[in-house]
Scaffold this motif. Structure first.
Motif, PDB file in Angstrom:
ATOM      1  N   VAL A 190       0.832  -1.198   0.000  1.00 26.33           N
ATOM      2  CA  VAL A 190       0.000   0.000   0.000  1.00 26.33           C
ATOM      3  C   VAL A 190       0.869   1.252   0.000  1.00 26.33           C
ATOM      4  O   VAL A 190       1.770   1.398   0.829  1.00 26.33           O
ATOM      5  CB  VAL A 190      -0.930   0.025   1.227  1.00 26.33           C
ATOM      6  N   ASP A 239       3.271   0.860   3.256  1.00 21.30           N
ATOM      7  CA  ASP A 239       4.612   0.496   2.807  1.00 21.30           C
ATOM      8  C   ASP A 239       5.386   1.688   2.285  1.00 21.30           C
ATOM      9  O   ASP A 239       6.600   1.695   2.295  1.00 21.30           O
ATOM     10  CB  ASP A 239       4.513  -0.556   1.703  1.00 21.30           C
ATOM     11  N   ASP A 240       4.659   2.688   1.795  1.00 19.23           N
ATOM     12  CA  ASP A 240       5.336   3.873   1.301  1.00 19.23           C
ATOM     13  C   ASP A 240       4.393   5.057   1.464  1.00 19.23           C
ATOM     14  O   ASP A 240       3.209   4.886   1.760  1.00 19.23           O
ATOM     15  CB  ASP A 240       5.742   3.689  -0.160  1.00 19.23           C
ATOM     16  N   TYR A 241       4.925   6.234   1.261  1.00 17.16           N
ATOM     17  CA  TYR A 241       4.234   7.452   1.611  1.00 17.16           C
ATOM     18  C   TYR A 241       4.605   8.527   0.615  1.00 17.16           C
ATOM     19  O   TYR A 241       5.762   8.685   0.267  1.00 17.16           O
ATOM     20  CB  TYR A 241       4.680   7.887   3.013  1.00 17.16           C
ATOM     21  N   LEU A 242       3.619   9.271   0.142  1.00 14.00           N
ATOM     22  CA  LEU A 242       3.895  10.334  -0.809  1.00 14.00           C
ATOM     23  C   LEU A 242       3.059  11.551  -0.434  1.00 14.00           C
ATOM     24  O   LEU A 242       1.864  11.425  -0.174  1.00 14.00           O
ATOM     25  CB  LEU A 242       3.541   9.849  -2.218  1.00 14.00           C
ATOM     26  N   ARG A 257       4.823  14.349  -8.513  1.00 15.86           N
ATOM     27  CA  ARG A 257       4.800  14.017  -9.934  1.00 15.86           C
ATOM     28  C   ARG A 257       4.195  12.635 -10.078  1.00 15.86           C
ATOM     29  O   ARG A 257       4.547  11.714  -9.338  1.00 15.86           O
ATOM     30  CB  ARG A 257       6.215  14.004 -10.497  1.00 15.86           C
ATOM     31  N   GLU A 279       4.763  10.553 -12.257  1.00 13.55           N
ATOM     32  CA  GLU A 279       5.817   9.581 -12.596  1.00 13.55           C
ATOM     33  C   GLU A 279       6.469   9.018 -11.336  1.00 13.55           C
ATOM     34  O   GLU A 279       6.851   7.856 -11.299  1.00 13.55           O
ATOM     35  CB  GLU A 279       6.898  10.246 -13.461  1.00 13.55           C
ATOM     36  N   GLU A 280       6.576   9.877 -10.331  1.00 14.65           N
ATOM     37  CA  GLU A 280       7.191   9.394  -9.098  1.00 14.65           C
ATOM     38  C   GLU A 280       6.305   8.335  -8.450  1.00 14.65           C
ATOM     39  O   GLU A 280       6.777   7.313  -7.971  1.00 14.65           O
ATOM     40  CB  GLU A 280       7.420  10.540  -8.121  1.00 14.65           C
ATOM     41  N   MET A 295       6.761   5.122 -10.222  1.00 15.32           N
ATOM     42  CA  MET A 295       8.020   4.447  -9.929  1.00 15.32           C
ATOM     43  C   MET A 295       8.023   3.823  -8.540  1.00 15.32           C
ATOM     44  O   MET A 295       8.497   2.703  -8.361  1.00 15.32           O
ATOM     45  CB  MET A 295       9.163   5.440 -10.063  1.00 15.32           C
ATOM     46  N   ARG A 296       7.494   4.544  -7.585  1.00 16.59           N
ATOM     47  CA  ARG A 296       7.450   3.982  -6.229  1.00 16.59           C
ATOM     48  C   ARG A 296       6.584   2.725  -6.206  1.00 16.59           C
ATOM     49  O   ARG A 296       6.896   1.739  -5.537  1.00 16.59           O
ATOM     50  CB  ARG A 296       6.910   5.023  -5.249  1.00 16.59           C
ATOM     51  N   ALA A 304       8.470  -0.156  -7.580  1.00 19.19           N
ATOM     52  CA  ALA A 304       9.442  -0.676  -6.616  1.00 19.19           C
ATOM     53  C   ALA A 304       8.727  -1.547  -5.584  1.00 19.19           C
ATOM     54  O   ALA A 304       9.206  -2.624  -5.219  1.00 19.19           O
ATOM     55  CB  ALA A 304      10.177   0.472  -5.926  1.00 19.19           C
ATOM     56  N   ARG A 323       7.600  -4.861  -7.229  1.00 17.79           N
ATOM     57  CA  ARG A 323       8.761  -5.700  -7.518  1.00 17.79           C
ATOM     58  C   ARG A 323       9.211  -6.437  -6.248  1.00 17.79           C
ATOM     59  O   ARG A 323       9.437  -7.641  -6.258  1.00 17.79           O
ATOM     60  CB  ARG A 323       9.897  -4.822  -8.041  1.00 17.79           C
TER      61      ARG A 323
END
Lengths: 219, 219
Positions: free
Chosen positions: B75, B96-99, B104, B106-107, B110-111, B114, B117
């Motif tokens: 998530v 799992d990640d934070y923005l 952007r 695109e960012e 990409m996150r 990752a 993957r």
DNA sequence: GCTCCTTATGCGTATCCTGCTCGTCGAGGA
DNA sequence: TCCTCGACGAGCAGGATACGCATAAGGAGC
């Protein structure tokens, strides 16, 4: 939890290292790209923090070297520049997360924990094993709902076992992850730590696998 | 790649969706917390993008609902606020990640890549051979579904055979792998180990190839 | 001072190897 | 096709050994 920290800034590097050690992590700090590439390929880490602006060898090249060698350890990339192309290159080379300087060290720690948790195959922020629970984001243990007080080494051993609950963790793996670099194989300190852990959480939870290592019994 | 996108902004939501579809992702876009919780629990996604500022139900609550239901999809959390406590709460709930907005697209892509993957790297199937199964990540064997207790050397031999199930493993190869270099060729210790293994798992499973070595019969 | 970590020792036990005999396989010849 | 003989592997049991545990004492660091 053993972390490889690659940071050449003479001020920031030790500061991050200290913060990570305060969080009970074993930290190997290197300032040079060549050393970083070598260590990352040969040693066992739970995760790596990699600064992109390095002397000697570019951070991206270090990351490529690790991935090229088949190392799939989680990598959190640091950069001073806010450049977009930097991020693209970082992710393309196989970074898992990205942090732009300046940042709060607490945020670094949190992201690192999230990475390790995910890399261990767990999404749940709370891991359980019998009466034992482990809050991955904060790194705290509870036994029967009560906070469990552990020393640094006890914590490292138990978190390793917890992150791979049910799996046999080899003695050597444990030694490598618990001690920073210089693991002394002919010493019984690991057994002593395990013994103390058993005394705290109950002997039945940690199972000995003779000749191989230890296993946290799932539940 | 199937993505669950939870975003109530009528402008941003479709924009992200379009960007993800350009990356060949299948995107389900929902704007409501209730729907999000429900979809995330019932459908199969490779990852989710979750905005924290939602009507109906708080984003954190949605995330907790997923984790509570045992969903371990990766998530990535979005937030308009840059507050530190927000991030802490997000990670604690199992993000799992934070923005932080604005970002952007695109960012984000990409996150997300990752994340997926890394999460995908953990799908390792169980190896089977007749009544025997081997879970490589945990290093444990099961016989007819029951845990099989093996000594260190027995384990080494059997895992070698299991990893190349059906192939003939030469005596010398086995000796090298089992005794890590210092193998004593004129000794029958290997036969003794194989004998004990046969007694534990059934004689039929390990086939002797006279003059060469052993073979684990496939199934 | 205290806590924590390491080292050292002794002990019980699981585990492993040795050395042996017996069974079995397979090549070669009649 | 069948037989014979040599070599290879299986099985067994005893004792040696290494492994891991508990405990206590010595030190380092805060």
């Amino acid at each position: 939890m053993r972390i490889l920290l690659v940071e050449d800034d003479r001020d920031l590097g030790p500061r991050i290292a200290r913060a990570l050690r305060d969080e009970r992590c074993a930290v190997d700090l290197v300032a040079d790209g060549i050393d970083a590439a070598h260590l990352g390929e040969t040693e066992q880490y739970d995760a790596a923090v990699l600064d992109l602006g390095l002397p000697g060898q570019d951070g991206i090249a270090v990351l490529r070297a690790w991935r090229g060698a088949g190392r799939d350890l989680p990598v959190l990339v640091l950069t001073a520049r806010d450049g977009w192309s930097d991020k693209v290159a970082g992710f393309k080379a196989g970074a898992d997360d990205y942090l732009v300087k300046p940042f709060r060290v607490e945020e670094l720690v949190m992201r690192l924990r999230a990475l390790v948790r995910r890399a261990a195959g767990h999404a749940q922020p709370l891991l359980r094993a019998g009466p034992l629970s482990f809050d991955a984001p904060t790194g705290t243990f509870e036994l029967d709902g009560l906070p469990l007080k552990l020393t640094a080494l006890e914590w490292r051993v138990l978190s390793q076992l917890m992150l791979r609950k049910g799996a046999v963790i080899e003695r050597l793996d444990l030694l490598e992850k618990v001690y920073e670099g210089d693991a002394d194989t002919d010493s019984n300190s690991l057994e002593v730590i395990v013994g103390r852990l058993r005394k705290k959480i109950g002997a039945a939870l940690i199972e000995t696998v003779r000749g191989r290592g230890y296993r946290l019994v799932g539940a």
